[in-house]
Design a protein around this motif. Structure first.
Motif, PDB file in Angstrom:
ATOM      1  N   LEU A  74       0.816  -1.221   0.000  1.00  0.00           N
ATOM      2  CA  LEU A  74       0.000   0.000   0.000  1.00  0.00           C
ATOM      3  C   LEU A  74       0.847   1.267   0.000  1.00  0.00           C
ATOM      4  CD1 LEU A  74      -2.774  -1.068   2.549  1.00  0.00           C
ATOM      5  CD2 LEU A  74      -2.653  -1.480   0.090  1.00  0.00           C
ATOM      6  N   GLU A  75       2.161   1.101  -0.075  1.00  0.00           N
ATOM      7  CA  GLU A  75       3.035   2.280  -0.157  1.00  0.00           C
ATOM      8  C   GLU A  75       2.814   3.002  -1.478  1.00  0.00           C
ATOM      9  OE1 GLU A  75       7.051   0.892   0.589  1.00  0.00           O
ATOM     10  OE2 GLU A  75       6.787   1.243   2.724  1.00  0.00           O
ATOM     11  N   PRO A  76       3.019   4.334  -1.531  1.00  0.00           N
ATOM     12  CA  PRO A  76       3.513   5.189  -0.451  1.00  0.00           C
ATOM     13  C   PRO A  76       2.417   5.699   0.483  1.00  0.00           C
ATOM     14  CG  PRO A  76       3.224   6.505  -2.405  1.00  0.00           C
ATOM     15  CD  PRO A  76       2.863   5.081  -2.793  1.00  0.00           C
ATOM     16  N   HIS A  77       1.180   5.269   0.276  1.00  0.00           N
ATOM     17  CA  HIS A  77       0.048   5.837   1.013  1.00  0.00           C
ATOM     18  C   HIS A  77      -0.028   5.320   2.445  1.00  0.00           C
ATOM     19  CE1 HIS A  77      -0.966   7.407  -2.863  1.00  0.00           C
ATOM     20  NE2 HIS A  77      -0.968   6.181  -3.357  1.00  0.00           N
ATOM     21  N   ILE A  78       0.310   4.052   2.656  1.00  0.00           N
ATOM     22  CA  ILE A  78       0.440   3.493   4.002  1.00  0.00           C
ATOM     23  C   ILE A  78       1.738   2.704   4.008  1.00  0.00           C
ATOM     24  CG2 ILE A  78      -0.582   2.086   5.823  1.00  0.00           C
ATOM     25  CD1 ILE A  78      -3.291   2.496   4.579  1.00  0.00           C
ATOM     26  N   SER A  79       2.642   3.052   4.899  1.00  0.00           N
ATOM     27  CA  SER A  79       3.980   2.471   4.882  1.00  0.00           C
ATOM     28  C   SER A  79       3.978   1.012   5.318  1.00  0.00           C
ATOM     29  CB  SER A  79       4.912   3.271   5.792  1.00  0.00           C
ATOM     30  OG  SER A  79       4.593   3.046   7.153  1.00  0.00           O
ATOM     31  N   ALA A  80       5.019   0.292   4.874  1.00  0.00           N
ATOM     32  CA  ALA A  80       5.191  -1.104   5.277  1.00  0.00           C
ATOM     33  C   ALA A  80       5.358  -1.216   6.786  1.00  0.00           C
ATOM     34  CB  ALA A  80       6.398  -1.699   4.563  1.00  0.00           C
ATOM     35  N   GLN A  81       6.048  -0.254   7.399  1.00  0.00           N
ATOM     36  CA  GLN A  81       6.252  -0.278   8.843  1.00  0.00           C
ATOM     37  C   GLN A  81       4.925  -0.204   9.587  1.00  0.00           C
ATOM     38  OE1 GLN A  81       8.072   3.195  10.603  1.00  0.00           O
ATOM     39  NE2 GLN A  81       9.031   2.000  12.254  1.00  0.00           N
TER      40      GLN A  81
END
Length: 240
Positions: A48-55
């Motif tokens: 879902l990056e860059p909208h929701i980060s992997a972290q």
């Protein structure tokens, strides 16, 4: 197996009950009750990056959602024991823990499935033609709906969720609702999609920029899932 509608009737403590689920899972199995497990995501943590980060996705899924599952199993184990012992006071004291953690499990299970990688076929608004027509009928245009939904999200005080729901009953329309903390959608309304407005859903990436999180999450809404839920084609059940 705990019925979803019965689960929602529980009220009381919201404090976590612990983090080790192994013993609770085994004990529930011995009691003839199905223990809940963390569902796998339908995409990678970085999808879902860059909208929701992997972290954020990894912490949100593997830590926060896992904690709701763990604590739900612990609370159910304690509740079954209290029923067997005829301890009504203990049963009452456990009700909010079951509601809170059960709601957290329900809400997040729905949330993961109503997200999809930006640019994917599922994230295309074209996949929700019937739903979009109903949205335009209700709010005048999709842009007006988006503005109303975003305003509802940003208007949540503290922690909670924003939902587009199909109202219960034949011929019922759409409406926007918000729920507090981990309260799930109730009353027979069908969640079409939801957005988590707890700080753990965005803070590591957006800090205090909730408006940017809300703006960007529109890029990763799974419109195929939304259309299926609206049309009643979803295989998701309102019973855990």
């Amino acid at each position: 197996m705990v019925n979803f509608s019965n689960l929602l009737q529980f009220l009381s403590l919201q404090s976590p009950l612990g983090s080790d689920s192994t013993n609770s899972t085994l004990n529930l199995a011995k009691m003839g009750i199905t223990a809940y497990t963390l569902p796998a995501l339908p995409y990678a943590y970085d999808a879902l990056e860059p909208h929701i980060s992997a972290q954020i996705m990894e912490l949100h899924h593997s830590k926060h959602h896992q904690a709701y599952v763990t604590n739900l199993n612990k609370a159910l184990e304690a509740h079954v024991t209290a029923v067997a012992q005829g301890d009504v006071a203990a049963q009452i004291a456990l009700q909010q823990a079951i509601k809170f953690n059960g709601g957290g499990h329900i809400n997040h299970s729905l949330f993961w499935k109503n997200l999809a990688p930006a640019g994917s076929d599922e994230a295309s608004l074209d996949r929700a033609s019937t739903l979009v027509k109903e949205i335009e009928k209700t709010w005048g245009s999709f842009d007006q709906f988006k503005a109303a939904f975003s305003a509802a999200l940003l208007g949540i005080q503290g922690s909670g969720w924003g939902w587009l729901v199909r109202e219960a009953g034949n011929g019922a329309g759409l409406r926007i609702v918000t729920t507090k903390d981990q309260d799930p959608v109730v009353g027979g309304d069908v969640p079409i999609f939801g957005v988590d407005m707890w700080e753990h859903a965005y803070y590591l990436q957006y800090l205090n920029g909730k408006a940017a999180y809300v703006e960007n999450i529109w890029n990763v809404i799974n419109w195929k899932t939304a259309e299926d839920r609206f049309a009643g084609r979803s295989e998701e059940k309102t019973e855990l």
